[in-house]
Design a protein around this motif. Structure first.
Motif, PDB file in Angstrom:
ATOM      1  N   GLY A   1       6.850   7.830  -3.567  1.00  0.00           N
ATOM      2  CA  GLY A   1       5.532   7.248  -3.762  1.00  0.00           C
ATOM      3  C   GLY A   1       4.665   8.103  -4.661  1.00  0.00           C
ATOM      4  N   THR A   2       3.805   7.438  -5.410  1.00  0.00           N
ATOM      5  CA  THR A   2       2.821   8.092  -6.261  1.00  0.00           C
ATOM      6  C   THR A   2       1.433   7.694  -5.795  1.00  0.00           C
ATOM      7  OG1 THR A   2       4.310   8.005  -8.174  1.00  0.00           O
ATOM      8  CG2 THR A   2       1.980   8.342  -8.629  1.00  0.00           C
ATOM      9  N   SER A   3       0.547   8.669  -5.626  1.00  0.00           N
ATOM     10  CA  SER A   3      -0.841   8.414  -5.257  1.00  0.00           C
ATOM     11  C   SER A   3      -0.917   7.608  -3.960  1.00  0.00           C
ATOM     12  CB  SER A   3      -1.553   7.709  -6.413  1.00  0.00           C
ATOM     13  OG  SER A   3      -2.947   7.705  -6.221  1.00  0.00           O
ATOM     14  N   THR A   4      -1.525   6.430  -3.972  1.00  0.00           N
ATOM     15  CA  THR A   4      -1.578   5.642  -2.735  1.00  0.00           C
ATOM     16  C   THR A   4      -0.172   5.318  -2.241  1.00  0.00           C
ATOM     17  OG1 THR A   4      -2.817   3.829  -1.690  1.00  0.00           O
ATOM     18  CG2 THR A   4      -1.632   3.273  -3.708  1.00  0.00           C
ATOM     19  N   GLY A   5       0.779   5.184  -3.180  1.00  0.00           N
ATOM     20  CA  GLY A   5       2.176   4.983  -2.790  1.00  0.00           C
ATOM     21  C   GLY A   5       2.735   6.161  -2.031  1.00  0.00           C
ATOM     22  N   ALA A   6       2.221   7.374  -2.310  1.00  0.00           N
ATOM     23  CA  ALA A   6       2.667   8.559  -1.586  1.00  0.00           C
ATOM     24  C   ALA A   6       2.203   8.517  -0.135  1.00  0.00           C
ATOM     25  CB  ALA A   6       2.151   9.826  -2.268  1.00  0.00           C
ATOM     26  N   ILE A   7       0.996   8.012   0.098  1.00  0.00           N
ATOM     27  CA  ILE A   7       0.507   7.863   1.471  1.00  0.00           C
ATOM     28  C   ILE A   7       1.431   6.932   2.250  1.00  0.00           C
ATOM     29  CG2 ILE A   7      -1.378   7.016   2.909  1.00  0.00           C
ATOM     30  CD1 ILE A   7      -3.322   7.741   0.686  1.00  0.00           C
ATOM     31  N   ILE A   8       1.753   5.793   1.632  1.00  0.00           N
ATOM     32  CA  ILE A   8       2.592   4.803   2.305  1.00  0.00           C
ATOM     33  C   ILE A   8       4.005   5.339   2.497  1.00  0.00           C
ATOM     34  CG2 ILE A   8       3.516   2.464   2.156  1.00  0.00           C
ATOM     35  CD1 ILE A   8       1.040   1.800   0.380  1.00  0.00           C
ATOM     36  N   ALA A   9       4.562   5.975   1.468  1.00  0.00           N
ATOM     37  CA  ALA A   9       5.913   6.530   1.569  1.00  0.00           C
ATOM     38  C   ALA A   9       5.999   7.576   2.669  1.00  0.00           C
ATOM     39  CB  ALA A   9       6.342   7.131   0.231  1.00  0.00           C
ATOM     40  N   ALA A  10       4.980   8.442   2.748  1.00  0.00           N
ATOM     41  CA  ALA A  10       4.970   9.463   3.795  1.00  0.00           C
ATOM     42  C   ALA A  10       4.861   8.837   5.175  1.00  0.00           C
ATOM     43  CB  ALA A  10       3.812  10.439   3.564  1.00  0.00           C
ATOM     44  N   GLY A  11       4.067   7.774   5.296  1.00  0.00           N
ATOM     45  CA  GLY A  11       3.967   7.074   6.572  1.00  0.00           C
ATOM     46  C   GLY A  11       5.292   6.473   6.990  1.00  0.00           C
ATOM     47  N   ILE A  12       6.007   5.884   6.034  1.00  0.00           N
ATOM     48  CA  ILE A  12       7.334   5.340   6.325  1.00  0.00           C
ATOM     49  C   ILE A  12       8.265   6.451   6.778  1.00  0.00           C
ATOM     50  CG2 ILE A  12       9.386   4.309   5.262  1.00  0.00           C
ATOM     51  CD1 ILE A  12       7.456   2.674   3.490  1.00  0.00           C
ATOM     52  N   ALA A  13       8.248   7.574   6.056  1.00  0.00           N
ATOM     53  CA  ALA A  13       9.133   8.701   6.384  1.00  0.00           C
ATOM     54  C   ALA A  13       8.793   9.313   7.738  1.00  0.00           C
ATOM     55  CB  ALA A  13       9.060   9.762   5.290  1.00  0.00           C
ATOM     56  N   ARG A  14       7.561   9.155   8.177  1.00  0.00           N
ATOM     57  CA  ARG A  14       7.164   9.658   9.488  1.00  0.00           C
ATOM     58  C   ARG A  14       7.457   8.649  10.602  1.00  0.00           C
ATOM     59  NH1 ARG A  14       6.484  14.049  11.793  1.00  0.00           N
ATOM     60  NH2 ARG A  14       4.640  13.387  12.960  1.00  0.00           N
ATOM     61  N   GLY A  15       7.894   7.440  10.229  1.00  0.00           N
ATOM     62  CA  GLY A  15       8.266   6.461  11.236  1.00  0.00           C
ATOM     63  C   GLY A  15       7.196   5.465  11.604  1.00  0.00           C
ATOM     64  N   LEU A  16       6.104   5.391  10.811  1.00  0.00           N
ATOM     65  CA  LEU A  16       5.069   4.397  11.080  1.00  0.00           C
ATOM     66  C   LEU A  16       5.541   3.018  10.637  1.00  0.00           C
ATOM     67  CD1 LEU A  16       1.872   6.279   9.818  1.00  0.00           C
ATOM     68  CD2 LEU A  16       2.710   6.103  12.165  1.00  0.00           C
ATOM     69  N   THR A  17       5.024   1.983  11.274  1.00  0.00           N
ATOM     70  CA  THR A  17       5.307   0.629  10.813  1.00  0.00           C
ATOM     71  C   THR A  17       4.370   0.299   9.652  1.00  0.00           C
ATOM     72  OG1 THR A  17       3.698  -0.494  12.233  1.00  0.00           O
ATOM     73  CG2 THR A  17       5.879  -0.043  13.179  1.00  0.00           C
ATOM     74  N   CYS A  18       4.759  -0.672   8.865  1.00  0.00           N
ATOM     75  CA  CYS A  18       3.910  -1.091   7.750  1.00  0.00           C
ATOM     76  C   CYS A  18       2.627  -1.730   8.268  1.00  0.00           C
ATOM     77  CB  CYS A  18       4.670  -2.052   6.837  1.00  0.00           C
ATOM     78  SG  CYS A  18       6.066  -1.267   6.006  1.00  0.00           S
ATOM     79  N   ARG A  19       2.693  -2.419   9.391  1.00  0.00           N
ATOM     80  CA  ARG A  19       1.496  -3.009   9.983  1.00  0.00           C
ATOM     81  C   ARG A  19       0.507  -1.930  10.401  1.00  0.00           C
ATOM     82  NH1 ARG A  19      -1.559  -6.875   9.334  1.00  0.00           N
ATOM     83  NH2 ARG A  19       0.332  -8.160   9.059  1.00  0.00           N
ATOM     84  N   GLU A  20       1.002  -0.829  10.964  1.00  0.00           N
ATOM     85  CA  GLU A  20       0.118   0.282  11.334  1.00  0.00           C
ATOM     86  C   GLU A  20      -0.595   0.840  10.107  1.00  0.00           C
ATOM     87  OE1 GLU A  20       2.109   2.544  15.145  1.00  0.00           O
ATOM     88  OE2 GLU A  20       3.215   2.617  13.254  1.00  0.00           O
ATOM     89  N   MET A  21       0.148   1.021   9.019  1.00  0.00           N
ATOM     90  CA  MET A  21      -0.458   1.569   7.799  1.00  0.00           C
ATOM     91  C   MET A  21      -1.417   0.579   7.158  1.00  0.00           C
ATOM     92  SD  MET A  21       2.586   3.798   6.055  1.00  0.00           S
ATOM     93  CE  MET A  21       3.912   2.628   6.355  1.00  0.00           C
ATOM     94  N   LEU A  22      -1.080  -0.699   7.205  1.00  0.00           N
ATOM     95  CA  LEU A  22      -1.976  -1.716   6.658  1.00  0.00           C
ATOM     96  C   LEU A  22      -3.309  -1.698   7.401  1.00  0.00           C
ATOM     97  CD1 LEU A  22      -2.447  -4.084   4.730  1.00  0.00           C
ATOM     98  CD2 LEU A  22      -1.323  -5.577   6.404  1.00  0.00           C
ATOM     99  N   ASP A  23      -3.266  -1.533   8.713  1.00  0.00           N
ATOM    100  CA  ASP A  23      -4.497  -1.466   9.502  1.00  0.00           C
ATOM    101  C   ASP A  23      -5.353  -0.265   9.088  1.00  0.00           C
ATOM    102  OD1 ASP A  23      -3.893  -3.733  10.903  1.00  0.00           O
ATOM    103  OD2 ASP A  23      -3.085  -2.695  12.654  1.00  0.00           O
ATOM    104  N   ILE A  24      -4.705   0.852   8.740  1.00  0.00           N
ATOM    105  CA  ILE A  24      -5.445   2.026   8.274  1.00  0.00           C
ATOM    106  C   ILE A  24      -6.214   1.682   7.006  1.00  0.00           C
ATOM    107  CG2 ILE A  24      -5.224   4.368   7.347  1.00  0.00           C
ATOM    108  CD1 ILE A  24      -2.722   4.678   9.136  1.00  0.00           C
TER     109      ILE A  24
END
Length: 389
Positions: free
Chosen positions: A67-90
């Motif tokens: 991920g780059t920039s905002t993509g890095a936030i999302i990529a790191a969340g995925i790598a930490r085991g968060l769901t996409c719905r959890e990150m979308l809520d953030i």
């Protein structure tokens, strides 16, 4: 001898596997909502095919996420085991905190304060997490720009890489995960840069980082492919349409129109101001074309009127079935939204003004960004992933 440890990921990565799956996520500020709406749909469809849908996460499917920039936030969340719905809520609920206006005296340097972003990253990614395999569910690649050395820095959690030797005092893996991600999101003008002390004993190893979107890798798909397969990075994953999958997801893009031939010199300063955005748009498309040239594209909007979508077709214009191996290096799918007036109209979103959703900090229009993401997500199909599902 270098010391490399896979830790709890050894069963998944220490030995070769017949297939590997990669996910690359563009930069784009609050427009990461578009990415997350697409990924939420993809995660839902993959979960439905899994043995335990309730427990399924994208980190279970993708081996390496970039991920780059905002993509890095999302990529790191995925790598930490968060769901996409959890990150979308953030993004939907805390977007206004991330883009918290800086104090007026600091606005000559940047529009927004770094502290809210840093705090949210510490909370959601765990302040004590690093790039070590013990803290991640899969491999992670974060793109940032080291302005001290004037060079792009793709920072990977791959423990086999040269600068991830655990005996090095400047080992990448020892860096705080939240701070690496914060460095990737430090968009010039919007946010102040991030300073990271790479080696506590060496003051010359303190570097200043800005947003990874300032590199050629705002779309990190092709650099991710290189780092997964090139022998220099010491993973050496096999290439082939049946061996490697790359899924690339954007945050929306649109070309910026300029003056016509009769007024080419009108408003010179506005022309100059448009140069960075134009270069980023061109580099994003270049990475996409690289992937469609070296890989085999199964889905993606047309690049332009000359090359089209580059999806293989036979002489009659019919799609070549994926069962027919064309010898490309990987299978490739690209999901993105065109944020022009025409692009929004094609999605049935004529009431959305392009200028409301093209900015990196359009926090007052998160509902519109969500609608755009949902519209693109309708195109998600597991058929695009071929035999990797």
């Amino acid at each position: 001898m270098p010391r490399h440890e896979w830790g709890p990921l050894a069963g998944r990565f220490a030995a070769p596997r017949p297939q590997r799956r990669l996910l690359a996520l563009d930069g784009g500020g609050i427009r990461g909502i578009i990415t997350l709406e697409i990924l939420t749909e993809l995660e839902s469809r993959l979960a439905a095919r899994s043995a335990d849908p309730a427990a399924f996460r994208l980190c279970d499917f993708f081996d390496y996420v970039a991920g780059t920039s905002t993509g890095a936030i999302i990529a790191a969340g995925i790598a930490r085991g968060l769901t996409c719905r959890e990150m979308l809520d953030i993004y939907l609920k805390q977007g206004d905190q991330i883009f918290d206006k800086a104090f007026i005296l600091n606005r000559v340097r940047n529009f927004y304060k770094a502290e809210p972003v840093a705090e949210i990253l510490k909370q959601r990614l765990d302040a004590g997490s690093t790039l070590e395999p013990a803290h991640l569910k899969n491999l992670l690649l974060v793109i940032t720009q080291n302005i001290t050395t004037d060079s792009p820095w793709p920072i990977s959690s791959n423990p086999m890489a040269k600068y991830n030797d655990l005996d090095r005092p400047d080992c990448n893996l020892k860096m705080p995960l939240w701070q690496i991600v914060r460095a990737s999101t430090a968009a010039p003008v919007y946010f102040p840069p991030e300073v990271i002390q790479w080696d506590a004993r060496d003051p010359e190893k303190a570097f200043v980082f800005v947003d990874g979107g300032m590199t050629p890798y705002n779309n990190p798909a092709f650099v991710l492919y290189r780092m997964a397969t090139s022998p220099e990075y010491r993973l050496g994953w096999e290439t082939g349409e049946d061996k490697l999958l790359v899924v690339s997801v954007g945050t929306g893009a649109a070309p910026s129109g300029g003056p016509g031939a009769n007024d080419a010199h009108r408003n010179l300063f506005s022309n100059i101001a448009a140069i960075p955005g134009g270069l980023m748009y061109a580099m994003l498309n270049d990475q996409d074309i690289n992937c469609r040239t070296v890989g085999r594209c199964t889905y993606g909007a047309p690049i332009d009127r000359e090359v089209g979508d580059m999806i293989p077709r036979d002489t009659s214009g019919a799609l070549v079935p994926l069962s027919q191996n064309l010898g490309r290096a990987f299978l490739y799918a690209r999901y993105n939204a065109e944020l022009s007036k025409e692009g929004l109209a094609a999605m049935g979103l004529r009431d959305i003004r392009p200028k409301d959703v093209q900015q990196l900090d359009s926090v007052e229009h998160v509902d519109k960004l969500s609608l755009i993401g949902k519209a693109v997500a309708k195109n998600v199909s597991l058929d695009h992933l071929g035999g990797f599902v």
